[in-house]
Design an enzyme around this catalytic site. Structure first.
Site, PDB file in Angstrom:
ATOM      1  N   ASP A 107      -3.608  -7.808  -3.224  1.00 24.72           N
ATOM      2  CA  ASP A 107      -2.442  -7.229  -3.631  1.00 24.72           C
ATOM      3  C   ASP A 107      -1.795  -8.649  -4.478  1.00 24.72           C
ATOM      4  O   ASP A 107      -1.437  -9.426  -3.544  1.00 24.72           O
ATOM      5  CB  ASP A 107      -1.671  -6.874  -2.432  1.00 24.72           C
ATOM      6  CG  ASP A 107      -0.771  -5.405  -2.953  1.00 24.72           C
ATOM      7  OD1 ASP A 107      -0.029  -5.796  -4.059  1.00 24.72           O
ATOM      8  OD2 ASP A 107      -0.699  -4.772  -2.233  1.00 24.72           O
ATOM      9  N   ASP A 209       1.558  -5.382  -7.701  1.00 27.20           N
ATOM     10  CA  ASP A 209       2.712  -4.703  -7.332  1.00 27.20           C
ATOM     11  C   ASP A 209       3.755  -4.415  -8.045  1.00 27.20           C
ATOM     12  O   ASP A 209       4.067  -5.175  -9.019  1.00 27.20           O
ATOM     13  CB  ASP A 209       3.278  -5.675  -5.894  1.00 27.20           C
ATOM     14  CG  ASP A 209       4.390  -5.006  -5.186  1.00 27.20           C
ATOM     15  OD1 ASP A 209       4.169  -3.863  -4.593  1.00 27.20           O
ATOM     16  OD2 ASP A 209       5.294  -5.499  -5.263  1.00 27.20           O
ATOM     17  N   GLU A 272       0.502  -0.853  -9.820  1.00 29.32           N
ATOM     18  CA  GLU A 272       1.164   0.214  -9.435  1.00 29.32           C
ATOM     19  C   GLU A 272       2.289   0.344 -10.288  1.00 29.32           C
ATOM     20  O   GLU A 272       3.232  -0.735 -10.725  1.00 29.32           O
ATOM     21  CB  GLU A 272       1.927  -0.586  -8.081  1.00 29.32           C
ATOM     22  CG  GLU A 272       2.641   0.603  -7.445  1.00 29.32           C
ATOM     23  CD  GLU A 272       3.753   0.042  -6.516  1.00 29.32           C
ATOM     24  OE1 GLU A 272       4.212   0.929  -5.630  1.00 29.32           O
ATOM     25  OE2 GLU A 272       4.116  -1.028  -6.743  1.00 29.32           O
ATOM     26  N   HIS A 334       0.429   3.067   1.958  1.00 25.48           N
ATOM     27  CA  HIS A 334       1.453   2.639   2.934  1.00 25.48           C
ATOM     28  C   HIS A 334       3.049   3.064   2.559  1.00 25.48           C
ATOM     29  O   HIS A 334       3.714   2.815   3.379  1.00 25.48           O
ATOM     30  CB  HIS A 334       1.415   1.208   3.083  1.00 25.48           C
ATOM     31  CG  HIS A 334       1.678   0.450   2.016  1.00 25.48           C
ATOM     32  ND1 HIS A 334       1.053   0.598   0.781  1.00 25.48           N
ATOM     33  CD2 HIS A 334       2.717  -0.524   1.663  1.00 25.48           C
ATOM     34  CE1 HIS A 334       1.554  -0.191  -0.140  1.00 25.48           C
ATOM     35  NE2 HIS A 334       2.658  -1.025   0.443  1.00 25.48           N
ATOM     36  N   ASP A 335       3.384   3.515   1.283  1.00 28.93           N
ATOM     37  CA  ASP A 335       4.620   3.906   1.016  1.00 28.93           C
ATOM     38  C   ASP A 335       4.665   5.396   1.110  1.00 28.93           C
ATOM     39  O   ASP A 335       6.112   5.598   0.922  1.00 28.93           O
ATOM     40  CB  ASP A 335       4.807   3.374  -0.448  1.00 28.93           C
ATOM     41  CG  ASP A 335       4.719   1.780  -0.555  1.00 28.93           C
ATOM     42  OD1 ASP A 335       5.160   1.163   0.481  1.00 28.93           O
ATOM     43  OD2 ASP A 335       4.300   1.345  -1.604  1.00 28.93           O
TER      44      ASP A 335
HETATM   45  C1  NOJ Z   1       5.497  -1.662  -3.457  1.00 25.25           C
HETATM   46  C2  NOJ Z   1       5.061  -1.891  -2.142  1.00 25.25           C
HETATM   47  O1  NOJ Z   1       3.865  -1.018  -2.307  1.00 25.25           O
HETATM   48  C3  NOJ Z   1       6.068  -1.621  -1.281  1.00 25.25           C
HETATM   49  O2  NOJ Z   1       5.443  -1.532  -0.001  1.00 25.25           O
HETATM   50  C4  NOJ Z   1       7.089  -2.609  -1.082  1.00 25.25           C
HETATM   51  O3  NOJ Z   1       7.968  -2.409  -0.517  1.00 25.25           O
HETATM   52  C5  NOJ Z   1       7.548  -2.994  -2.802  1.00 25.25           C
HETATM   53  N1  NOJ Z   1       6.516  -2.553  -3.936  1.00 25.25           N
HETATM   54  C6  NOJ Z   1       8.072  -4.125  -2.946  1.00 25.25           C
HETATM   55  O4  NOJ Z   1       7.011  -5.152  -3.099  1.00 25.25           O
END
Ligand code: NOJ
Length: 535
Positions: A107, A209, A272, A334-335
């Site tokens: 990542d 990210d 992302e 995970h989000d």
């Molecule tokens: C996206 C990540 O998936 C998330 O978990 C994170 O809080 C934010 N970016 C900030 O890096």
């Protein structure tokens, strides 16, 4: 209704037929008795990954970090946080991953560093610091408040005041995560070294990210207010991120990342990017200046679970893809709330069939192969800073980050001590050992689907064409050469009267309900894959 994308006969890069499995390292397997997962734990669990039948693992951040945002606040891009192990443990893991013919993605977190990163420490030391311009430092507004109206995705202003130097710095996320100034060539040079460092070590690619946030509009103008702002959705939506994200120059940066990856050959970049499809497509770049290979397609995260809507999503996405752009689909992360929590177990099985039969690279998230549902997190168990900063809005991500369950032993075989987040309530039966022994389990379904996908080039490479859709049933074909596969999904708990079998040549390859009892019509919550012999 008809979309057809042609499968080229040229040799394909590994990720096109590949399946990516996301590991959240904190919650996969603990081996050093601290209740938090680690790299050695992942290495010891590679059997599970190989047996599942995926092709690549993507690890959420493993780098040294104060863990304000659980690793997305990096304080050293070229190291391993002691919580997860050390570089030797990483090299062992990478070696074993490769020995099994699997790939490993890391990542990359370029938008911001931890405020404890030496770059930020130096930058904040004085207004004259040589690294001052590595971040966004600005005077307060006339009233002494923040320099502009940008809001943090985690709540509140996106600016934090630094009393020592009397200026504000920008943080799109937590105040512990300071945004880097990517217009500064020195930042680009330093981060190029980071990518080279890991590529030289042998990693097969990166998930990048919040790529779309990395470039901000010159002059940092105020964002327009969001006329449809609903406070209950979180501060992030108070303004429209017109100037703070998705700037035209981001594509040049994505291309620069791609050029670094391409210099190593056969490496994958996944971006992302949370944007509507038309804007997402630009992240593929053009033929002369390609961007990332796979701009993540998150549409299944919150799409209404309705066959007709999903069919439009598929068609519109396919139609929007640029020439040569390879599709991808993501079902969990995970989000995002757990898919089985959102749809219930029966429809989560249908969703698994959907994910693994659509055209393009699927990404599946650890624990979804067990059908882990909604995990109740009590107020004293909340760890997610997003939830802690904006409590009561249901923005918490802890429910998707709870530990894997391996067996029925104490703490589900995840750890010998209390895990950092609780396990799901039914872990004693919803675990890898139990489900692995049950051919009707979610895990067995995922293994069967992944094995079928590997056997059937039509699933990996075939064209896709929607055949029909109603609110209840979605039916599409995947065609490759002479092979025609039919996928039919019942999005409801009622039987469907759509007749699927088209004659004696049809053969059931897989059903969410097992190999027996299918008589040409979908049962409640059933999804099937049939092979049709051309007549
Ligand atoms: C996206 C990540 O998936 C998330 O978990 C994170 O809080 C934010 N970016 C900030 O890096």
């Amino acid at each position: 209704m008809s979309i057809a994308r042609t499968a080229a006969s040229v040799e394909r890069p590994w990720w096109e037929p590949g399946v990516i499995y996301q590991i959240y390292p904190r919650s996969f397997q603990d081996t050093n008795e601290d209740g938090v997962g680690d790299l050695e734990g992942i290495r010891r669990r590679l059997d599970h990954i190989a047996q599942l039948g995926v092709d690549a693992i993507w690890l959420s951040p493993i780098f040294p970090s104060p863990m304000a945002d659980f690793g997305y606040d990096v304080s050293d891009y070229c190291g391993v946080d002691p919580l997860f192990g050390d570089m030797a443990a990483f090299d062992r893991l990478l070696g074993d991953v490769h020995a099994r013919g699997l790939k490993l993605l890391l990542d990359f977190v370029p938008n911001h560093t931890s405020t404890r990163h030496p770059w930020f420490v130096e930058s904040s030391a004085s207004r004259d610091s040589p690294k001052r311009d590595w971040y966004f430092w600005r005077e307060g507004a006339a009233d002494g408040g923040p320099p502009n109206n940008w809001t943090s995705d985690m709540g509140g202003s996106a600016w934090a005041y630094d009393a020592a130097t009397g200026q504000y710095f920008l943080h799109t996320f937590l105040k512990e995560q300071a945004d880097l100034n990517w217009r500064n060539p020195a930042v680009r040079a330093a981060m190029t070294e980071v990518l080279n460092f890991w590529f030289d070590r042998g990693v097969d690619g990166f998930r990048i990210d919040v790529l779309w946030h990395c470039i901000k509009a010159q002059g940092l103008p105020d964002n327009p207010l969001n006329p449809h702002f609903l406070p209950e959705r979180g501060e992030k939506f108070r303004v429209l991120q017109q100037h703070s994200a998705n700037q035209p120059e981001i594509h040049e940066l994505a291309h620069a990342f791609r050029a670094i990856a391409d210099a190593y050959g056969d490496r994958l970049l996944v971006g992302e990017i949370c944007l509507p499809v038309d804007q997402l497509m630009a992240y593929y770049g053009g033929a002369d200046a390609p961007g990332v290979h796979l701009p993540f397609n998150f549409q299944l995260f919150d799409a209404p679970w309705d066959a007709r809507i999903i069919s439009h999503i598929i068609e519109d996405y396919e139609a929007a893809l640029p020439e040569g752009g390879w599709p991808n689909w993501v079902l969990g992360s995970h989000d995002a709330p757990r898919i089985a929590g959102r749809l219930g177990e029966a429809q989560a099985r249908v969703a698994a069939v959907l994910l693994l039969t659509l055209r393009g690279t699927p990404t599946l998230y650890q624990g979804d192969e067990l059908g882990i549902g909604r995990v109740a997190i009590t107020a004293d168990q909340v760890r997610d800073p997003q939830d802690l900063r904006q409590p009561g809005l249901g923005l918490g991500r802890d429910g998707a980050r709870t530990p894997m369950a391996w067996d029925a032993s104490p703490h589900a075989g995840f750890s010998t001590c209390e895990p950092w987040l609780p396990l799901h309530a039914d872990w004693k039966t919803r675990n890898v050992a139990d489900q692995g022994a049950d051919p009707r389990s979610m895990l067995a379904l995922y293994r069967d689907l992944l094995a079928l996908r590997r056997r059937e080039p039509a699933l990996a490479f075939g064209d896709i064409r929607i055949m029909s859709s109603s609110e209840q049933v979605l039916q599409y074909e995947r065609r490759y050469g002479d092979t025609q596969l039919i996928v039919a999904l019942n999005f409801s708990a009622s039987p469907s009267d759509v007749s699927l079998q088209d004659g004696d040549g049809d053969e059931l390859l897989l059903s969410t309900h097992g190999p027996h009892g299918f008589e040409g019509q979908l049962r409640p919550d059933e999804a099937v894959i049939l092979t049709r012999t051309s007549r």
